[in-house]
Design an enzyme around this catalytic site. Structure first.
Site, short mmCIF file in Angstrom:
data_model
loop_
_atom_site.label_atom_id
_atom_site.label_comp_id
_atom_site.label_asym_id
_atom_site.label_seq_id
_atom_site.Cartn_x
_atom_site.Cartn_y
_atom_site.Cartn_z
N LYS A 185 -30.02 -8.52 -33.77
CA LYS A 185 -29.31 -7.28 -33.41
C LYS A 185 -28.29 -7.49 -32.29
O LYS A 185 -27.33 -6.73 -32.19
CB LYS A 185 -30.32 -6.19 -33.00
N ASP A 215 -30.66 3.13 -34.49
CA ASP A 215 -32.08 3.14 -34.10
C ASP A 215 -32.44 4.35 -33.22
O ASP A 215 -33.43 5.03 -33.47
CB ASP A 215 -32.45 1.85 -33.34
P1 NAP Z 1 -37.82 -6.60 -27.67
O1 NAP Z 1 -36.37 -6.43 -27.44
O2 NAP Z 1 -38.42 -7.95 -27.82
O3 NAP Z 1 -38.58 -5.82 -26.45
C1 NAP Z 1 -39.97 -5.79 -26.36
C2 NAP Z 1 -40.37 -5.14 -25.03
O4 NAP Z 1 -41.80 -5.05 -25.01
C3 NAP Z 1 -39.98 -5.94 -23.80
O5 NAP Z 1 -39.67 -5.05 -22.75
C4 NAP Z 1 -41.27 -6.73 -23.50
O6 NAP Z 1 -41.41 -7.09 -22.14
C5 NAP Z 1 -42.30 -5.70 -23.85
N1 NAP Z 1 -43.59 -6.31 -24.11
C6 NAP Z 1 -43.89 -7.26 -25.03
N2 NAP Z 1 -45.21 -7.56 -24.99
C7 NAP Z 1 -45.76 -6.80 -23.98
C8 NAP Z 1 -47.07 -6.67 -23.42
N3 NAP Z 1 -48.10 -7.38 -23.89
N4 NAP Z 1 -47.26 -5.78 -22.42
C9 NAP Z 1 -46.22 -5.05 -21.93
N5 NAP Z 1 -44.94 -5.14 -22.41
C10 NAP Z 1 -44.73 -6.01 -23.42
O7 NAP Z 1 -38.27 -5.80 -28.98
P2 NAP Z 1 -37.58 -4.49 -29.60
O8 NAP Z 1 -36.49 -4.88 -30.54
O9 NAP Z 1 -37.27 -3.55 -28.49
O10 NAP Z 1 -38.76 -3.93 -30.54
C11 NAP Z 1 -39.96 -3.42 -29.96
C12 NAP Z 1 -40.90 -2.97 -31.09
O11 NAP Z 1 -40.30 -1.88 -31.79
C13 NAP Z 1 -41.15 -4.06 -32.13
O12 NAP Z 1 -42.53 -4.06 -32.49
C14 NAP Z 1 -40.29 -3.63 -33.32
O13 NAP Z 1 -40.85 -4.05 -34.55
C15 NAP Z 1 -40.34 -2.11 -33.18
N6 NAP Z 1 -39.17 -1.44 -33.80
C16 NAP Z 1 -39.41 -0.48 -34.75
C17 NAP Z 1 -38.35 0.19 -35.32
C18 NAP Z 1 -38.61 1.27 -36.34
O14 NAP Z 1 -37.70 1.60 -37.12
N7 NAP Z 1 -39.80 1.86 -36.38
C19 NAP Z 1 -37.02 -0.12 -34.95
C20 NAP Z 1 -36.82 -1.09 -33.95
C21 NAP Z 1 -37.91 -1.75 -33.38
P3 NAP Z 1 -40.94 -8.51 -21.56
O15 NAP Z 1 -39.47 -8.39 -21.38
O16 NAP Z 1 -41.71 -8.65 -20.32
O17 NAP Z 1 -41.29 -9.55 -22.62
#
Ligand code: NAP
Length: 275
Positions: free
Chosen positions: A71, A107
């Site tokens: 992305k 999104d």
């Molecule tokens: P990302 O950019 O990798 O961000 C993940 C965030 O979660 C970061 O702030 C990370 O912190 C934090 N995190 C990860 N593991 C953690 C833990 N154990 N405890 C606390 N914080 C934690 O991912 P993203 O693109 O934002 O996506 C996040 C989730 O949303 C994913 O599961 C994705 O599949 C889902 N999503 C769903 C949709 C939908 O249409 N439903 C759309 C987009 C995304 P750090 O920086 O410290 O690692």
């Protein structure tokens, strides 16, 4: 669906992409609206992303969705980027128009539409985002445009350059959640039971006001956080609505038509059920 010499291609680009529910959603929509297009999931390793995007533009593809992990990097392959995608710093939807490759981000608005579906009103309300990654940033932008007051709790606040995030500690979680109308889990913690077992400080749902709402972006399973929120008798919104509506917004960008949302919703539910 009839495939012939005029059929146009649309696709989701990710790595992996082959688990995606988007083909089910979009092919159902194309069939319903009699649009001569087919939507595929194309596994796209990072080193082929730029070529893939220019090739799709060159063959006159209808459009493309972009998912993990592309992305951010896909922005380099765009010839222009919408204002909201630029503000978010990520693109999840490509429009191909007269040789141009336009990057959009649907999104955040998709998430807001999913709240509308669930009859959750957020205007003037306090919202806490758990996690500060790409999805959180998109949702933050959309929620602020809707008049919500957003705060963010993050595991690594020092990494967050787009807001003043609180640290993920028991005390700070309790302070944030005790005043919140809506809490949104924007982390990948709920992706699997194995992930969930590694969380050191669980979310203290017991401090949330009884009328408040918990939303998760996870859509393929009931997460431990969802179960805890339900046990606390909070309203729970899962990530299926966001997935549906970000796709519906992309469909409208590509076709300039309203999306056949109920057909898309049924196709998504059927795909999830048979997964
Ligand atoms: P990302 O950019 O990798 O961000 C993940 C965030 O979660 C970061 O702030 C990370 O912190 C934090 N995190 C990860 N593991 C953690 C833990 N154990 N405890 C606390 N914080 C934690 O991912 P993203 O693109 O934002 O996506 C996040 C989730 O949303 C994913 O599961 C994705 O599949 C889902 N999503 C769903 C949709 C939908 O249409 N439903 C759309 C987009 C995304 P750090 O920086 O410290 O690692």
């Amino acid at each position: 669906m009839k495939i012939n010499a005029s059929t146009r291609l649309a696709a989701v680009l990710g790595f992996p992409a082959h688990h995606s529910f988007s083909p089910a959603i979009h092919n159902a929509a194309f069939a319903e609206a009699d649009i001569n297009a087919v939507y595929l999931a194309l596994d796209t390793p990072s080193e082929t992303l730029s070529d893939m995007v220019s090739n799709l533009a060159a063959i006159g593809a209808l459009g493309a969705s972009v998912t993990v992990p592309h992305k951010i990097h896909v922005m380099d392959a765009c010839t222009s980027i919408s204002d909201s995608a630029r503000a978010i710093g990520a693109v999840n939807c490509l429009e191909f128009s007269q040789g141009n490759i336009i990057g959009h981000n649907t999104d955040g608005l998709g998430f807001v539409e999913s709240l509308r579906d669930a009859k959750v009103d957020i205007r003037g309300k306090s919202v806490v985002l758990l996690g500060a990654g790409g999805a959180a940033k998109a949702i933050n932008n959309a929620l602020q445009s809707e008049g919500a007051a957003v705060s963010v709790v993050a595991r690594t606040p020092s990494k967050v350059d787009w807001c003043a995030a609180s640290e993920w500690t028991q005390d700070l979680l309790e302070v944030a959640l005790s005043k919140s109308h809506l809490v949104v889990d924007c982390t990948p913690i709920g992706l699997s039971e194995a992930n969930e077992s590694q969380v050191k400080i669980p979310v203290p749902f017991d401090v949330m006001p009884g009328h408040s709402v918990f939303a998760s972006l996870i859509y393929h399973r009931e997460t431990a956080m969802m179960a805890l929120a339900r046990a606390r008798q909070l309203k729970v919104v899962d990530g299926l609505g966001m997935l549906l509506h970000q796709g519906a917004l992309a469909y409208t960008i590509w076709t300039e038509q309203p999306a056949p949302i109920e057909v898309m919703r049924s196709a998504l539910m059927a795909a999830v059920k048979s997964d």
